[in-house]
Structures are given as structure tokens and as C-alpha cells.
Design an enzyme around this catalytic site. Sequence first.
Site, PDB file in Angstrom:
ATOM      1  N   HIS A  53      33.532  61.997  54.496  1.00 49.17           N
ATOM      2  CA  HIS A  53      34.698  62.073  54.658  1.00 49.17           C
ATOM      3  C   HIS A  53      34.765  61.990  53.453  1.00 49.17           C
ATOM      4  CE1 HIS A  53      39.271  60.304  55.283  1.00 49.17           C
ATOM      5  NE2 HIS A  53      38.940  62.039  55.894  1.00 49.17           N
ATOM      6  N   SER A  67      39.925  66.353  60.067  1.00 46.81           N
ATOM      7  CA  SER A  67      38.708  66.456  59.081  1.00 46.81           C
ATOM      8  C   SER A  67      37.764  65.452  59.617  1.00 46.81           C
ATOM      9  CB  SER A  67      39.224  64.674  58.029  1.00 46.81           C
ATOM     10  OG  SER A  67      40.181  65.816  56.998  1.00 46.81           O
ATOM     11  N   ARG A 100      32.853  58.036  57.697  1.00 47.62           N
ATOM     12  CA  ARG A 100      32.822  58.189  56.720  1.00 47.62           C
ATOM     13  C   ARG A 100      32.521  58.533  55.564  1.00 47.62           C
ATOM     14  NH1 ARG A 100      38.499  55.984  55.786  1.00 47.62           N
ATOM     15  NH2 ARG A 100      38.574  54.802  56.980  1.00 47.62           N
TER      16      ARG A 100
END
Length: 208
Positions: free
Chosen positions: A40, A14, A37
Site C-alpha cells: 500500500h 486499495s 501495508r
Amino acid sequence: MDYLKDPAAIYRSSFATIRAEADLSSLSPEAEPLAVRLIHACGMTDIAGDLRLRPDVVSAVRSALGAGKPVLTDCEMAGAAVIRRHLPAGNPVLCTLNDPRTPEIAARLKTTRSAAAIELWEPVLDGAVVLIGNAPTALFALLERLEMAGPRPAAILAFPVGFVGAAESKALLAEDLFDIPFATLLGRRGGSAMAGAALNAITAGPET
């Protein structure tokens, strides 16, 4: 079915995909982990250009949490997105939206429950970390309190989402009128998962 099942491998893949597809070149070293982050959390690699933060927000959040200060959230979902095991002092994560006093405050002030709930932060707001993942009115109410010289949080991580007030409240925060470290995402996009991701990027690192 043939699909990837190993958790560590999923994370590695990822984050490798994010770094391959997202343009992170314009971001400061402080902003890049937050951007990774956040991407994600939402799956949108184009948000990096809309991320705004003060370089001191990371150190401000870590210092506040290290001192045992609470995380104050506008909704239960934002609080649920926080990875508790990475909070350095077992910090409380507090949400006053469902406090029994909140509906009366909302009626008296003629505002939303989300904005009214901010009134109940008064005893613990000074030096706290504010995490807003849903309600633009909560961010507006907080900024109004700061305008009236109310208690000052250590940092504001604000990612309200929606079509009414979200872009405007975050744009106002990004003007940095109150000299408080902040991180936000301009525009309509946001949400509790992204708010939690921002805090988790600071407490646990972007790729944990």
C-alpha cells in the site's frame, strides 16, 4: 471530474486491489499484514516475495512499545511516517541525525552522518524499536555495534533504499546473526514510507 473521494472507500478499494493482485500465498500469518501495508505504501504488488521477517517481530515490537520504549529512526522522514496516535504509550520517536554532535562524530569516525548518528543511540538503544528507512550505512553501523556486544534493541525494522549498500545491509540483517527480531525487504527497494508502513502495520493493523 469523477473520482472516488470517500476516505473509507478509498482504503477498502486499495486493500481489495492489493489482495486481488499480489501473491500473498507464501507468506506466514505474521508476514501478510506487513506485506499488505508495504504494498500500500509503495504501489508495487511484487515486493511480497522479497519480504523477510522473523515470526516474533510483531510481538517483540508490541511488547517494547507497550513498555514505553522509544522508536529510534535513521532520518526525520521515517519518523514522520509513524502514526503517533497508534503508539500505545505515547512512545517517543527519536532521530539523532541532526543532533549538533553528529557531524563531529562522522568526521572522527570517517563515516556518514547517518552512521555516526547511531553512536548517540547508546543510552536508549537497549530494548528500543529501531526503524531504518533511508541509510544503508545506518543499518551497517547498528549491526557493527551488535557485533561488538553493544546494547540490543527489541526489534529492527530496516528498509534502507538505494544502489550502494542497501541490498547488502539488508541481506546481512536477514542472516539473523544476532538473534534479534527483524523485518526487512531484500534488494534495492525501500524508503521511509515503507519503514513507517511496517511499524504502522504492527501498531494499527494492515488496513487501518
